[in-house]
Design an enzyme around this catalytic site. Structure first.
Site, PDB file in Angstrom:
ATOM      1  N   GLU A 164       0.792  -1.234   0.000  1.00  0.00           N
ATOM      2  CA  GLU A 164       0.000   0.000   0.000  1.00  0.00           C
ATOM      3  C   GLU A 164       0.826   1.286   0.000  1.00  0.00           C
ATOM      4  O   GLU A 164       0.834   2.039   0.982  1.00  0.00           O
ATOM      5  CB  GLU A 164      -0.981   0.000   1.175  1.00  0.00           C
ATOM      6  CG  GLU A 164      -1.980  -1.138   1.095  1.00  0.00           C
ATOM      7  CD  GLU A 164      -3.113  -1.011   2.094  1.00  0.00           C
ATOM      8  OE1 GLU A 164      -3.023  -0.177   3.000  1.00  0.00           O
ATOM      9  OE2 GLU A 164      -4.099  -1.752   1.954  1.00  0.00           O
ATOM     10  N   GLU A 348      -5.640  -8.522   0.533  1.00  0.00           N
ATOM     11  CA  GLU A 348      -6.228  -8.191   1.838  1.00  0.00           C
ATOM     12  C   GLU A 348      -7.689  -7.838   1.668  1.00  0.00           C
ATOM     13  O   GLU A 348      -8.048  -7.110   0.727  1.00  0.00           O
ATOM     14  CB  GLU A 348      -5.552  -6.965   2.488  1.00  0.00           C
ATOM     15  CG  GLU A 348      -4.267  -7.253   3.185  1.00  0.00           C
ATOM     16  CD  GLU A 348      -3.681  -6.018   3.874  1.00  0.00           C
ATOM     17  OE1 GLU A 348      -4.458  -5.137   4.323  1.00  0.00           O
ATOM     18  OE2 GLU A 348      -2.451  -5.943   3.949  1.00  0.00           O
TER      19      GLU A 348
HETATM   20  C1  BGC Z   1      -3.032  -2.610   5.904  1.00  0.00           C
HETATM   21  C2  BGC Z   1      -3.058  -3.434   7.167  1.00  0.00           C
HETATM   22  C3  BGC Z   1      -4.142  -2.935   8.094  1.00  0.00           C
HETATM   23  C4  BGC Z   1      -5.478  -3.044   7.388  1.00  0.00           C
HETATM   24  C5  BGC Z   1      -6.657  -2.586   8.223  1.00  0.00           C
HETATM   25  C6  BGC Z   1      -4.405  -2.275   5.368  1.00  0.00           C
HETATM   26  O1  BGC Z   1      -4.383  -0.971   4.898  1.00  0.00           O
HETATM   27  O2  BGC Z   1      -2.231  -3.202   4.928  1.00  0.00           O
HETATM   28  O3  BGC Z   1      -1.798  -3.400   7.763  1.00  0.00           O
HETATM   29  O4  BGC Z   1      -4.173  -3.614   9.302  1.00  0.00           O
HETATM   30  O5  BGC Z   1      -5.459  -2.245   6.242  1.00  0.00           O
HETATM   31  O6  BGC Z   1      -6.558  -1.241   8.541  1.00  0.00           O
END
Ligand code: BGC
Length: 455
Positions: A164, A348
């Protein structure tokens, strides 16, 4: 019941600073997050990642737990300051050894490792030398990538360079709400540019050692859309999209930089060089990380306002983020159409809720199950519509240190009782295990009968 294509990749993800703890063990150097957390008020309740989930010592048990749930792929990140405590120079043997043992343990458990080189924990000494706004960082990062590929490339075949870059540049160098806490627009866009350069250089370094590796970058992907179709609003939507997505996607996928951003930034724009753009233009796969989408509206003073709190009709997670599953499919489809990536992996996706550990040791997290199912369904829709999505990683394997929000928001499929460091698989974790076993999902699998136990 929906079924995913054969060989669809299912996994869970974490990041070093959020789980490892052991912040100064075995010669590890200080990271910008170690430093940032010491500033009073920087993190809610002044919490820190010093202990986190103590994954540094507990990883064998955590990997066994992953195995028992049948999770076939695991995405983790390497702590750069564990490998180069002094930022550059000779790598630290103990740091390398930790990831060596961890990868061996994953392989022995039959779990495929997916390695992220940078998930926000820069060696503090490199920030002292200018951090991401200093062009030299591209070359420091390349050397770090090369070192890791040499050490682990015989076993690790899936690599992600940077996690990110949008968050790193905007939160770290513009609003200052994340480490290193800098507030400067010019530096933020320089950082964004050097992050892309670092990506391209690291990509080549990895491939020079492991030609068969698949490498990519993961992006915070937000689908921007306007409620109002007025042309001025649409112009702002295009700008928000270019500034938040385009400056990271165009260099990697097209070898270009959005003109609209250069025009808007004026003197704050980075010095974009043709040879840099060519170096940045590398990917085998693109990681899409999706939590919610964004509305663009015009504020009273005529400036664009990107504000997801304007969704009065949505359900919100513990982060205050709206639950907007359809945006995931829309993003995947639009992104595929506009940029033609070779392959996409959802690296993610997840949600935080106020989990409650019931006296019987269970966590009846109905909202998380619902979120998980709805988003996985949207991934399926995107695959049906032709987006080249080959995998999905749930964020996160276990509850962890949620950056400035500390330990309160819980994103895990596994509950962590921090005082005892005991792990408890949430109902969503069991649901995810079932989805993996069936390579698909049936909405009827949510057990709602226990939800009242929460109150
Ligand atoms: C990040 C994580 C974070 C998740 C929730 C993402 O932007 O890569 O490290 O915990 O979002 O906020």
């Amino acid at each position: 019941m929906i079924n995913f294509p054969k060989n669809f990749i299912w996994g869970t993800a974490t990041a070093a600073y959020q789980i490892e703890g052991a912040w100064d063990s075995d010669g590890k150097g200080e990271s910008i997050w170690d430093r940032f957390c010491r500033q009073a008020g920087a993190i809610e309740r002044n919490e820190t990642g010093q202990v986190a989930c103590d994954f540094y010592s507990r990883f064998p048990d955590d990997i066994q737990l992953m195995k028992s749930l049948g999770i076939p792929h695991y995405r983790f990140s390497v702590s750069w300051p564990r490998i180069f405590p002094a930022g550059t120079g000779e790598p630290d043997i103990k740091g390398l050894d930790f990831y060596d043992r961890m990868v061996d343990t994953l392989m022995a458990a039959g779990i495929t490792p997916w390695l992220t080189l940078y998930h926000w924990d820069l060696p503090a000494v490199l920030e002292d030398r200018g951090g991401w706004p200093n062009r030299e960082i591209g070359f420091w990062f390349r050397d770090y990538a090369y070192t890791m590929a040499k050490k682990l490339g015989d076993r690790v075949k899936h690599w992600m360079t940077i996690n990110e870059p949008w968050v790193i540049s905007t939160h770290g160098y513009w609003s200052g709400e994340h480490a290193p806490g800098v507030r400067c627009r010019k530096k933020a866009f320089l950082a964004a540019y050097h992050l892309m350069l670092a990506h391209g250089l690291a990509f080549d370094a990895i491939k020079s050692v492991v030609p068969t590796a698949k490498a990519g970058i993961t992006n915070a992907s937000q689908y921007y859309f306007c409620l109002n179709r007025h042309p001025a609003f649409e112009e702002w939507r295009r700008y928000a999209d270019a500034e938040n997505n385009g400056i990271f996607l165009e260099p990697v996928l097209k070898g270009t930089y959005p003109e609209i951003v250069l025009r808007h930034l004026g003197a704050d724009a980075p010095d974009v060089r043709e040879d840099d753009l060519q170096q940045m233009c590398r990917h085998d796969f693109m990681g899409v990380q999706y939590y919610f989408d964004n509305i663009v509206e015009m504020s009273d003073n005529g400036k664009a306002l990107v504000n997801h709190h304007r969704y009065p009709f949505f359900h919100y997670t513990e982060m205050g983020w709206p639950v907007t599953p359809s945006g995931l499919c829309e993003y995947l489809v639009t992104f595929s159409r506009e940029y033609s990536p070779r392959e996409i992996v959802v690296t993610e996706n997840g949600s935080a809720w106020a989990d409650f550990l019931a006296p019987n040791g269970k966590i009846y997290d109905v909202e998380r199950q619902d979120y998980l199912i709805k988003h996985v369904q949207q991934v399926f829709e995107a695959v049906k519509k032709g987006a080249p999505v080959s995998g999905y990683f749930a964020w996160s394997f276990m509850d962890n240190f949620e950056w400035t929000r500390g330990y309160r928001p819980r994103f895990g499929l596994v509950y962590v009782d921090y005082p005892s460091q005991k792990r408890y698989v949430k109902e969503s974790g069991h649901l995810y295990a079932k989805m993996i076993r069936h390579n698909g999902v049936d909405p009827a699998w949510i057990d709602r009968s226990q939800s009242e136990r929460k109150s």
